[in-house]
Design a protein around this motif. Structure first.
Motif, PDB file in Angstrom:
ATOM      1  N   LEU A  65       4.593  -7.576  -4.654  1.00  0.00           N
ATOM      2  CA  LEU A  65       5.928  -6.989  -4.470  1.00  0.00           C
ATOM      3  C   LEU A  65       6.141  -6.453  -3.063  1.00  0.00           C
ATOM      4  O   LEU A  65       7.262  -6.079  -2.718  1.00  0.00           O
ATOM      5  N   HIS A  66       5.092  -6.374  -2.264  1.00  0.00           N
ATOM      6  CA  HIS A  66       5.215  -5.595  -1.036  1.00  0.00           C
ATOM      7  C   HIS A  66       4.276  -6.125   0.043  1.00  0.00           C
ATOM      8  O   HIS A  66       3.078  -5.849   0.025  1.00  0.00           O
ATOM      9  N   CYS A  67       4.809  -6.928   0.945  1.00  0.00           N
ATOM     10  CA  CYS A  67       3.988  -7.309   2.090  1.00  0.00           C
ATOM     11  C   CYS A  67       4.863  -7.413   3.333  1.00  0.00           C
ATOM     12  O   CYS A  67       6.095  -7.478   3.246  1.00  0.00           O
ATOM     13  N   ASP A 157      14.055   0.226   2.772  1.00  0.00           N
ATOM     14  CA  ASP A 157      13.962   0.512   4.207  1.00  0.00           C
ATOM     15  C   ASP A 157      12.494   0.731   4.570  1.00  0.00           C
ATOM     16  O   ASP A 157      12.167   1.433   5.526  1.00  0.00           O
ATOM     17  N   ASP A 158      11.595   0.110   3.800  1.00  0.00           N
ATOM     18  CA  ASP A 158      10.157   0.407   3.900  1.00  0.00           C
ATOM     19  C   ASP A 158       9.656   0.436   5.332  1.00  0.00           C
ATOM     20  O   ASP A 158      10.081  -0.321   6.194  1.00  0.00           O
ATOM     21  N   GLY A 159       8.685   1.311   5.498  1.00  0.00           N
ATOM     22  CA  GLY A 159       8.272   1.745   6.817  1.00  0.00           C
ATOM     23  C   GLY A 159       8.860   3.136   7.001  1.00  0.00           C
ATOM     24  O   GLY A 159       8.261   4.013   7.606  1.00  0.00           O
ATOM     25  N   ARG A 160      10.031   3.299   6.390  1.00  0.00           N
ATOM     26  CA  ARG A 160      10.723   4.578   6.378  1.00  0.00           C
ATOM     27  C   ARG A 160      11.270   4.825   4.975  1.00  0.00           C
ATOM     28  O   ARG A 160      11.522   3.892   4.231  1.00  0.00           O
ATOM     29  N   ASP A 184      11.552   2.377  -2.772  1.00  0.00           N
ATOM     30  CA  ASP A 184      11.584   3.435  -1.763  1.00  0.00           C
ATOM     31  C   ASP A 184      10.187   3.782  -1.262  1.00  0.00           C
ATOM     32  O   ASP A 184       9.238   3.897  -2.043  1.00  0.00           O
ATOM     33  N   HIS A 185      10.095   3.913   0.048  1.00  0.00           N
ATOM     34  CA  HIS A 185       8.908   4.438   0.715  1.00  0.00           C
ATOM     35  C   HIS A 185       9.100   5.951   0.730  1.00  0.00           C
ATOM     36  O   HIS A 185       9.909   6.459   1.493  1.00  0.00           O
ATOM     37  N   CYS A 186       8.384   6.633  -0.149  1.00  0.00           N
ATOM     38  CA  CYS A 186       8.648   8.057  -0.363  1.00  0.00           C
ATOM     39  C   CYS A 186       7.851   8.925   0.601  1.00  0.00           C
ATOM     40  O   CYS A 186       6.641   9.106   0.455  1.00  0.00           O
ATOM     41  N   ALA A 237       7.360   2.651  -4.041  1.00  0.00           N
ATOM     42  CA  ALA A 237       6.373   1.856  -3.310  1.00  0.00           C
ATOM     43  C   ALA A 237       5.093   2.670  -3.117  1.00  0.00           C
ATOM     44  O   ALA A 237       5.116   3.902  -3.103  1.00  0.00           O
ATOM     45  N   HIS A 238       4.003   1.968  -2.985  1.00  0.00           N
ATOM     46  CA  HIS A 238       2.686   2.529  -2.638  1.00  0.00           C
ATOM     47  C   HIS A 238       2.455   3.992  -3.008  1.00  0.00           C
ATOM     48  O   HIS A 238       2.285   4.841  -2.151  1.00  0.00           O
ATOM     49  N   VAL A 239       2.421   4.255  -4.315  1.00  0.00           N
ATOM     50  CA  VAL A 239       2.121   5.606  -4.808  1.00  0.00           C
ATOM     51  C   VAL A 239       0.707   5.982  -4.377  1.00  0.00           C
ATOM     52  O   VAL A 239      -0.227   5.181  -4.523  1.00  0.00           O
ATOM     53  N   VAL A 283      -3.511   4.304   7.529  1.00  0.00           N
ATOM     54  CA  VAL A 283      -2.496   3.616   6.738  1.00  0.00           C
ATOM     55  C   VAL A 283      -1.482   4.662   6.280  1.00  0.00           C
ATOM     56  O   VAL A 283      -1.794   5.858   6.222  1.00  0.00           O
ATOM     57  N   ASN A 284      -0.267   4.203   6.002  1.00  0.00           N
ATOM     58  CA  ASN A 284       0.779   5.106   5.567  1.00  0.00           C
ATOM     59  C   ASN A 284       1.369   4.625   4.256  1.00  0.00           C
ATOM     60  O   ASN A 284       1.917   3.518   4.209  1.00  0.00           O
ATOM     61  N   PRO A 285       1.337   5.396   3.145  1.00  0.00           N
ATOM     62  CA  PRO A 285       0.741   6.720   3.062  1.00  0.00           C
ATOM     63  C   PRO A 285      -0.771   6.681   3.317  1.00  0.00           C
ATOM     64  O   PRO A 285      -1.402   5.650   3.131  1.00  0.00           O
ATOM     65  N   THR A 310       0.108  -5.225  -2.311  1.00  0.00           N
ATOM     66  CA  THR A 310      -0.868  -5.103  -1.218  1.00  0.00           C
ATOM     67  C   THR A 310      -0.417  -4.179  -0.096  1.00  0.00           C
ATOM     68  O   THR A 310      -1.248  -3.596   0.573  1.00  0.00           O
ATOM     69  N   ASP A 311       0.896  -4.072   0.157  1.00  0.00           N
ATOM     70  CA  ASP A 311       1.375  -3.460   1.407  1.00  0.00           C
ATOM     71  C   ASP A 311       0.633  -4.083   2.604  1.00  0.00           C
ATOM     72  O   ASP A 311       0.267  -3.394   3.557  1.00  0.00           O
ATOM     73  N   HIS A 312       0.395  -5.380   2.496  1.00  0.00           N
ATOM     74  CA  HIS A 312      -0.228  -6.140   3.595  1.00  0.00           C
ATOM     75  C   HIS A 312       0.518  -5.847   4.894  1.00  0.00           C
ATOM     76  O   HIS A 312       1.700  -6.149   5.021  1.00  0.00           O
TER      77      HIS A 312
END
Ligand SMILES: [Zn+2]
Length: 454
Positions: A65-67, A157-160, A184-186, A237-239, A283-285, A310-312
């Protein structure tokens, strides 16, 4: 009439979404799953391609879902061609790419550019995610209707984060009308400014500013309340924190329409991994504490975390070799995702079927909802499942094969991994997209062209 057939032979076929866990053969005809059954029993198969999968797991193709594929604009870090090759090696047949490119994916024209590049140079299916706000600047909403029309499968708006609550409320309402999730990138960036890793003993020891868990949790709590009020759908996203996990668990109990993902690195590594100053662990978070890692694992097993994503985030070595405070955030994760996630299985904290579910049916459920008109137009039917009629996306893997991570051999241009030189257990043997073998690790499996006796 000739048909294209692919027989995946003799593996343990696991499709938790369809309640399948059986040793046997899987037949794909003309790009769609046609039949699952006893070894040697496939109807009318002579010729075609055979993938021997004895001793392996045969699963629906993994969905990420997230790269970050970095194209357009950052082709020195990654391209759609290199990123999707990395995805294929990682067992992913579908990847959703984040819109923080240059230009960002905030207009149908840029989305079309990505889709065209994916068709010409992509190895696996690419589903673009559109921006929530114009230029990801957090000031005004992008034309979400037009983006949906161009085929985005979600907004982010991932990254933010989407910082403004009023903006987020309106975005949730519009996304709900379109039947698409906001991912959302929280992060409350007023609490994390200048931070490089988790706010804790390691940051203190290295003399670096920390990023506190609560900066994530206040945004998760806000998003939950906004989604509840708007009766809209939100995806976190990425908890990375135990507190965020309990907020999401509670929200699901009270029937808020919320889904969530966790990354392989947040499920397995703590802030201690950065204690030597290795920027590959930046890495963020940020990587958090032992307790956070444990709670994430529990939530993944429960299904409170729906998907492993992955948030690759590939970067050049230059981006990473400028000191910890200045180094770019991110891990190149597509090629290690399965093996890293399997750590939880080998530790007995997650069963194999649940792992497969979080890589297949889980993410498919985040993307596809039947009740809306627009969603799903670029998500193929039956994605994440091996039910007959579903798109023939298949991943074959050996859960026990040991290998040593060698970033110089990555297909990804990003060699930034905290797993370099580590021995991991579990490897993808073959990846099939719509009936075509797009990756085949000849060290573990042979694809043989038909009419050969086997
Ligand atoms: Zn993010």
């Amino acid at each position: 009439m000739r048909h294209d057939t692919l027989l995946v032979r003799g593996g343990r076929i696991i499709d938790p979404g369809a309640g399948i866990d059986v040793v046997g053969d899987l037949l794909v005809v003309d790009g769609r799953v046609a039949w699952i059954g006893e070894a040697g029993g496939a109807p009318g198969v002579t010729g075609g391609t055979v993938l021997p999968a004895e001793g392996m797991v045969v699963s629906p193709g993994f969905i990420d879902l997230h790269c970050h594929l970095r194209e357009p604009g950052f082709e020195s870090k990654e391209t759609i061609a290199s990123g999707t090759l990395a995805a294929a090696r990682g067992g992913f047949t579908t990847v959703c790419c984040m819109p923080n490119t240059r230009p960002p994916l905030d207009s149908p024209a840029t989305v079309e550019l990505v889709k065209a590049s994916a068709v010409s140079g992509g190895v696996v299916r690419v589903l673009p995610i559109g921006c929530v706000t114009v230029g990801q600047e957090g000031l005004e909403l992008a034309d979400m209707e037009a983006l949906a029309g161009a085929g985005v499968v979600a907004f982010s708006d991932d990254g933010r984060p989407v910082a403004g609550s009023e903006l987020m409320r309106r975005a949730l309402e519009r996304a709900a009308r379109l039947g698409l999730p906001i991912m959302d990138h929280c992060e409350d960036t007023s609490m994390t400014a200048g931070g490089a890793l988790n706010d804790g003993p390691v940051a203190a020891r290295l003399g670096l500013r920390g990023m506190p868990a609560i900066a994530e949790e206040v945004m998760v709590a806000r998003d939950i309340e906004l989604a509840r009020a708007a009766m809209a759908r939100v995806h976190i996203a990425h908890v990375s924190t135990a507190g965020a996990v309990s907020l999401i668990r509670e929200a699901k109990r009270s029937r808020v329409d919320i889904t969530a993902e966790a990354t392989p690195h947040h499920l397995t590594l703590t802030e201690e991994r950065a204690s030597g100053g290795d920027t590959n662990a930046k890495v963020n978070p940020p990587l958090r504490t032992r307790r956070d890692v444990e709670e994430l694992g529990v939530a993944l097993a429960e299904g409170v975390i729906d998907a492993i994503a992955t948030d690759h985030a590939p970067h050049s070595s230059r981006d990473k070799s400028v000191g910890f405070a200045a180094a770019a955030f991110g891990i190149s994760g597509l090629e290690t995702a399965l093996a890293v996630a399997l750590i939880l299985v080998h530790q007995g904290r997650l069963d194999l079927a649940s792992l497969v579910a979080r890589l297949t049916a889980g993410p498919a459920g985040v993307l596809g909802r039947e009740s809306n008109p627009t969603a799903g137009q670029s998500v193929p039917k039956g994605i994440g499942s091996l039910r007959p009629g579903a798109v023939g996306d298949v991943t074959v893997f050996d859960p026990d094969l040991e290998w040593v991570v060698a970033p110089q051999d990555f297909a990804s241009k990003g060699r930034n991994t905290p797993w370099a030189g580590r021995r991991l257990k579990g490897k993808v043997a073959a990846t099939v997209v719509a009936g075509s073998v797009v990756y085949n690790d000849s060290r573990t499996i042979d694809a043989r062209k038909g009419n050969q006796r086997s």
